[in-house]
Design an enzyme around this catalytic site. Structure first.
Site, PDB file in Angstrom:
ATOM      1  N   HIS A  35       9.971  44.778 -19.883  1.00 51.98           N
ATOM      2  CA  HIS A  35      10.320  44.072 -21.225  1.00 51.98           C
ATOM      3  C   HIS A  35       9.012  42.265 -20.989  1.00 51.98           C
ATOM      4  O   HIS A  35       9.489  42.199 -19.859  1.00 51.98           O
ATOM      5  CB  HIS A  35      11.691  43.600 -21.201  1.00 51.98           C
ATOM      6  CG  HIS A  35      12.134  45.063 -21.067  1.00 51.98           C
ATOM      7  ND1 HIS A  35      12.854  45.424 -20.198  1.00 51.98           N
ATOM      8  CD2 HIS A  35      12.924  45.522 -22.540  1.00 51.98           C
ATOM      9  CE1 HIS A  35      13.918  46.460 -20.283  1.00 51.98           C
ATOM     10  NE2 HIS A  35      13.692  46.824 -21.990  1.00 51.98           N
ATOM     11  N   ASP A  55      11.792  40.245 -19.886  1.00 54.55           N
ATOM     12  CA  ASP A  55      11.452  40.844 -17.844  1.00 54.55           C
ATOM     13  C   ASP A  55      11.520  39.372 -17.135  1.00 54.55           C
ATOM     14  O   ASP A  55      11.597  38.856 -16.211  1.00 54.55           O
ATOM     15  CB  ASP A  55      11.596  41.953 -17.824  1.00 54.55           C
ATOM     16  CG  ASP A  55      12.229  42.191 -18.251  1.00 54.55           C
ATOM     17  OD1 ASP A  55      13.452  42.894 -18.797  1.00 54.55           O
ATOM     18  OD2 ASP A  55      11.883  44.675 -17.867  1.00 54.55           O
TER      19      ASP A  55
HETATM   20  C1  XLS Z   1      18.744  51.506 -22.185  1.00 50.36           C
HETATM   21  C2  XLS Z   1      17.476  51.875 -22.366  1.00 50.36           C
HETATM   22  C3  XLS Z   1      16.042  50.958 -21.859  1.00 50.36           C
HETATM   23  C4  XLS Z   1      14.328  50.882 -22.519  1.00 50.36           C
HETATM   24  C5  XLS Z   1      13.199  50.091 -22.298  1.00 50.36           C
HETATM   25  O1  XLS Z   1      19.265  52.208 -22.234  1.00 50.36           O
HETATM   26  O2  XLS Z   1      17.253  52.849 -21.500  1.00 50.36           O
HETATM   27  O3  XLS Z   1      16.302  50.344 -20.209  1.00 50.36           O
HETATM   28  O4  XLS Z   1      13.997  52.190 -20.903  1.00 50.36           O
HETATM   29  O5  XLS Z   1      13.932  48.963 -23.384  1.00 50.36           O
END
Ligand code: XLS
Ligand code: NI
Ligand code: NI
Length: 446
Positions: free
Chosen positions: A101, A104
């Site tokens: 993200h 991140d």
């Molecule tokens: C949350 C999601 C997230 C997505 C990316 O539950 O899995 O991690 O994969 O935003």
């Protein structure tokens, strides 16, 4: 320079014994399976938000993670140091891809402009490291859910300024996707859903997010970013009613708004459980619709009702998911992203290596078993037989579009009950499950 006191993970098979150790027991990247190397079928990806950022919190407790970058106090310095750790981790794990993200990577500033500046400094370093090492981005995405400004959503927020912020944030994220050449771009609608109809215009919110997706695709086209767009279904957490509840709901949404040519799905194991489905069901729904994009390889816990993002270790499930993947001809623009974290008591750095190796071995084992099942036409023969009455007689006529309700009535009306019962056959499910177990033991026991 080496940062981790850890050997490079390589294939060791079971020659040195069966106990898990510093190596893969099934993941043998160069081994050819049905014409392609394992590493080509299984494009594993490290999730930045878990592997680099996750503190191993749960709803009741603070993080337990112990990471070598913990004592770097300056947030930007720490962010930049983590990039070095990531690339060494990818190298030592023998993983080609990673996913992230925007948030991140770098801390936020006070304005989007400042936040973008922080982010770009880290992305510059990532781009340089990618050129140096050949590592790739499976997908990137944007967090429109963590910051309090997204309290009521991003692209479904009832506040125009928050919608505007979300659009501008995605714009920058797409520019990053182009810079790092992400194979896909993911939208997971963390806050895109609602808590109560008493204060929600569901139709308006869905119209908004559909227009938002259209604008995102238009902008990608404008800047020449050609990665596959993906939506990631999830039924709850954080909102009670997520707009992308499961694969079927998400496909219906895409078709309602004419977005199905530009979007596919990213399916996650734990999300499938939360939706009351199996993982293989979600993958099958997407495959049948021609919309299988990528996989977030993790597992839920059947005894815990939230998204625990466990590293996959269930060979049975991995086999059935890999069966779908092989029947799909692979995942052309996708891979297996470990949207997974070690358990809270597995807090040291070595656990991150073990956890990824466990996940990679699980899917490698699943791939081997699934491939053998397909080679031997185990399920294909069962299906051919089960639906064979549609190949001749009234069934074939129906398939050819030659039969009306009146014809059906004429055909069936005087058949006695005994003939109708004789037209049915046992599904032999227990025998089939036993066969599946037998394939697992035999293929992996070699
Ligand atoms: C949350 C999601 C997230 C997505 C990316 O539950 O899995 O991690 O994969 O935003
Ligand atoms: Ni995910
Ligand atoms: Ni998830």
């Amino acid at each position: 320079m080496t940062l981790f006191n850890q050997e490079r993970m390589v294939y060791v098979g079971n020659e040195k014994g069966l106990k898990a150790g510093n190596g893969f027991h099934y993941y043998n990247p160069d081994q050819v399976v049905n014409g392609k190397k394992m590493s080509e079928w299984l494009k594993f990806s490290v999730a930045y938000w878990h592997t680099m950022d996750q503190r191993l919190v749960d709803p009741f407790g603070d993080g337990t993670a112990q990471r070598p970058w913990d004592n770097i106090e300056d947030p930007m310095e720490q962010a930049l140091a983590k990039v070095d750790y990531l690339f060494e981790f990818l190298d030592k794990m023998n993983v080609e891809y990673f996913a992230f993200h925007d948030r991140d990577l770098a801390p936020e500033g006070n304005t989007l402009r400042e936040t973008n500046q922080n982010l770009d400094i880290v992305v510059d370093k990532i781009v340089a490291k990618m050129q140096e090492t050949g590592k790739k981005v499976l997908w990137n995405t944007s967090s429109l859910f963590t910051n309090p400004r997204f309290v009521a959503g991003g692209a479904t927020a009832p506040f125009a300024d928050i919608f505007a912020y979300s659009a501008a944030q995605i714009k920058h994220s797409l520019e990053i996707a182009k810079r790092v050449n992400s194979e896909s771009y993911v939208f997971w609608g963390g806050r895109e859903g609602y808590e109560s109809l008493l204060n929600t215009d569901m139709k308006l919110e869905q119209d908004h997010i559909a227009k938002f997706f259209r604008l995102a695709k238009d902008y990608a086209n404008e800047i020449g970013y050609t990665g596959q767009f993906l939506l990631e279904p999830k039924p709850k957490e954080p909102t009670s009613h997520q707009y992308d509840t499961d694969a079927a709901t998400t496909i219906a949404f895409l078709k309602t708004y004419g977005l199905e040519k530009d979007f596919k799905l990213n399916l996650e194991g734990n999300h499938a459980y939360l939706a009351g489905h199996t993982y293989e069901h979600e993958v099958r729904v997407a495959r049948d619709a021609g919309l299988l994009g990528s996989l977030d390889a993790n597992m839920g816990d059947k005894l815990i009702g939230w998204d625990i993002d466990e590293f996959p270790n269930d060979i049975y499930e991995a086999t059935l998911v890999m069966y779908e993947m092989l029947k799909n001809g692979g995942l052309p623009t996708g891979g297996l992203n470990f949207d997974s974290k070690p358990r809270r008591q597995s807090f040291d750095m070595q656990d991150l290596f073990f956890a990824h190796a466990a996940g990679m071995d699980t899917y490698a084992a699943g791939l081997l078993v699934a491939n053998k099942l397909i080679e031997d036409r185990v399920f294909e023969d069962v299906l051919d037989d089960r639906y064979s009455s549609f190949k001749t007689g009234i069934g074939a006529d129906f398939e050819a579009g030659k039969v009306t309700f009146k014809d059906f009535e004429n055909y069936i009306i005087d058949k006695p009950q005994s003939e109708l019962i004789a037209a049915t056959k046992s599904g032999h499910l227990e025998q089939l499950k036993s066969t599946l177990n037998n394939y697992i033991y035999t293929v992996l026991g070699r």
